[in-house]
Scaffold this motif. Structure first.
Motif, PDB file in Angstrom:
ATOM      1  N   ALA A  46       0.827  -1.209   0.000  1.00 43.42           N
ATOM      2  CA  ALA A  46       0.000   0.000   0.000  1.00 43.42           C
ATOM      3  C   ALA A  46       0.858   1.253   0.000  1.00 43.42           C
ATOM      4  O   ALA A  46       0.490   2.270  -0.605  1.00 43.42           O
ATOM      5  N   THR A  79      -2.663  -0.206  -7.366  1.00 43.48           N
ATOM      6  CA  THR A  79      -2.746  -0.437  -5.926  1.00 43.48           C
ATOM      7  C   THR A  79      -4.044   0.111  -5.352  1.00 43.48           C
ATOM      8  O   THR A  79      -4.710  -0.546  -4.543  1.00 43.48           O
ATOM      9  N   ARG A  80      -4.405   1.288  -5.785  1.00 45.10           N
ATOM     10  CA  ARG A  80      -5.642   1.904  -5.270  1.00 45.10           C
ATOM     11  C   ARG A  80      -6.859   1.054  -5.592  1.00 45.10           C
ATOM     12  O   ARG A  80      -7.698   0.802  -4.721  1.00 45.10           O
ATOM     13  N   MET A  81      -6.963   0.582  -6.840  1.00 49.21           N
ATOM     14  CA  MET A  81      -8.122  -0.209  -7.237  1.00 49.21           C
ATOM     15  C   MET A  81      -8.137  -1.565  -6.543  1.00 49.21           C
ATOM     16  O   MET A  81      -9.200  -2.057  -6.150  1.00 49.21           O
ATOM     17  N   PHE A  83      -6.967  -2.432  -3.594  1.00 54.62           N
ATOM     18  CA  PHE A  83      -7.365  -2.333  -2.197  1.00 54.62           C
ATOM     19  C   PHE A  83      -8.817  -1.872  -2.060  1.00 54.62           C
ATOM     20  O   PHE A  83      -9.508  -2.265  -1.118  1.00 54.62           O
ATOM     21  N   ALA A  84      -9.282  -1.065  -3.007  1.00 49.83           N
ATOM     22  CA  ALA A  84     -10.650  -0.557  -2.920  1.00 49.83           C
ATOM     23  C   ALA A  84     -11.687  -1.575  -3.382  1.00 49.83           C
ATOM     24  O   ALA A  84     -12.772  -1.677  -2.792  1.00 49.83           O
ATOM     25  N   ALA A  85     -11.354  -2.354  -4.422  1.00 44.74           N
ATOM     26  CA  ALA A  85     -12.351  -3.286  -4.983  1.00 44.74           C
ATOM     27  C   ALA A  85     -11.670  -4.536  -5.512  1.00 44.74           C
ATOM     28  O   ALA A  85     -11.605  -4.760  -6.724  1.00 44.74           O
ATOM     29  N   ARG A 128      -9.285 -11.111  -2.065  1.00 44.71           N
ATOM     30  CA  ARG A 128     -10.131 -10.685  -0.944  1.00 44.71           C
ATOM     31  C   ARG A 128      -9.720 -11.392   0.349  1.00 44.71           C
ATOM     32  O   ARG A 128      -9.723 -10.793   1.425  1.00 44.71           O
ATOM     33  N   PRO A 146     -18.115  -6.103  -5.699  1.00 41.58           N
ATOM     34  CA  PRO A 146     -17.491  -5.553  -4.510  1.00 41.58           C
ATOM     35  C   PRO A 146     -18.472  -5.447  -3.352  1.00 41.58           C
ATOM     36  O   PRO A 146     -19.664  -5.281  -3.568  1.00 41.58           O
TER      37      PRO A 146
END
Length: 324
Positions: free
Chosen positions: A219, A239-241, A243-245, A252, A324
């Protein structure tokens, strides 16, 4: 748009003489100049093996059985050890998992770092040692003029790791492969090492291939993340995507198993684990390799390995059933 610095296409590695024992099953990755790509997954999923294949350092008994590895626009001669000697250390540096194992206990720190320079550049010993002092200063080791005369056992784990980083950067490579660079280090030293790599990347413009179990480091450091399971890439995203979805059930599960002190919701268990273990190479299930551990597995998952589509290899995700 310029070509990636490193491009791995459909890489396959198997046990020599046993075509069915496939350790890497068509791995494809790419990394641009100045970018950090993190490769994550449990032990045994093929992360380190992928990096060793890139460096032409596969263990005895293993062989590259397919795929193409290109570096800076040209095929990388990973099966030609003499040709790879000109690339290792000069164009591609590597930080290995265990710094004590990466350093020779009977040679001084200065001689070991200088050896990398002598391998690739025609410089005097005095000039090489002056470079070593500069490198040890660059990786923030105290008293570098003294440390060049020390031996590995006289240094702490964090100091040895900094020496290994100095060796990897001695010839200012274009790509740094960091294989679990904070293994066996305490949390404070881990943070220092990762901050150091980040600062060196900004200063030198190098690309970093970061192999790790630590999603907290991912992260902080990575631009993109590739998730591997049982010798195959199962998801890739920024990385953003990711961790977000996260889209793949395995991804998961990894994120759910990450400790989050002080951030649990009321009634949420302190830590979630993924049931089961990564299957042995001789006991791979049919269809999707993650199927025996997946709560969302259905009949199609037992029939065929899912294709990698839109950044994920999952029948449920491909059919839009995984939301998600």
């Amino acid at each position: 748009m310029s070509a990636p610095l490193l491009s791995i296409a459909d890489l396959k590695v198997r046990i020599r003489g046993n075509p069915q024992a496939r350790l890497l099953r068509g791995v494809s990755l790419s990394i641009d100049r100045g970018e950090t790509l993190a490769v994550v997954g449990e032990s045994g999923c093929g992360k380190s093996l992928t990096s060793l294949a890139v460096m032409g350092l596969l263990p005895d008994g293993l062989e590259k059985s397919g795929g193409v590895i290109r570096f800076d626009g040209a095929d990388l001669p990973v099966t030609d050890n003499e040709a790879m000697r000109k690339v290792r250390g000069r164009r591609i540096g590597m930080v290995f998992q265990e710094p004590m194992a990466a350093l020779n206990p009977v040679f001084s720190i200065g001689d070991q770092v200088a050896e990398v320079i002598h391998e690739h550049e025609a410089v005097s010993h005095a000039a090489a040692m002056a470079r070593v002092v500069d490198l040890l200063t660059q990786v923030q080791l105290p008293e570098p003029a003294r440390i060049i005369h020390e031996y590995p056992h006289r240094l702490s784990g964090g100091q040895r790791q900094r020496v290994v980083i100095a060796m990897a950067l001695a010839c200012r490579p274009d790509l740094l492969i960091a294989d679990e660079p904070t293994t066996a280090l305490d949390v404070t030293v881990q943070a220092q090492i990762m901050r150091l790599l980040h600062d060196l990347q900004d200063d030198m413009g190098i690309a970093i291939l970061l192999i790790t179990h630590n999603l907290g480091l991912v992260a902080q450091m990575a631009d993109r993340v590739a998730v591997m399971y049982a010798g195959r890439k199962v998801e890739e995203a920024t990385t953003r995507m990711l961790f977000a979805a996260p889209q793949h059930p395995y991804t998961r599960g990894l994120l759910a198993a990450t400790p989050r002190p002080g951030r649990r919701r009321p009634g949420e268990p302190p830590l979630t684990e993924i049931p089961g273990v990564v299957p042995a190479i001789t006991e791979m299930p049919s269809g999707c390799r993650f199927r025996p551990r997946c709560m969302l597995a259905s009949d199609i998952c037992a029939l065929e390995d899912p294709p990698f589509v839109d950044g994920v290899a999952c029948h449920r995700a491909v059919s839009r059933e995984l939301v998600p």
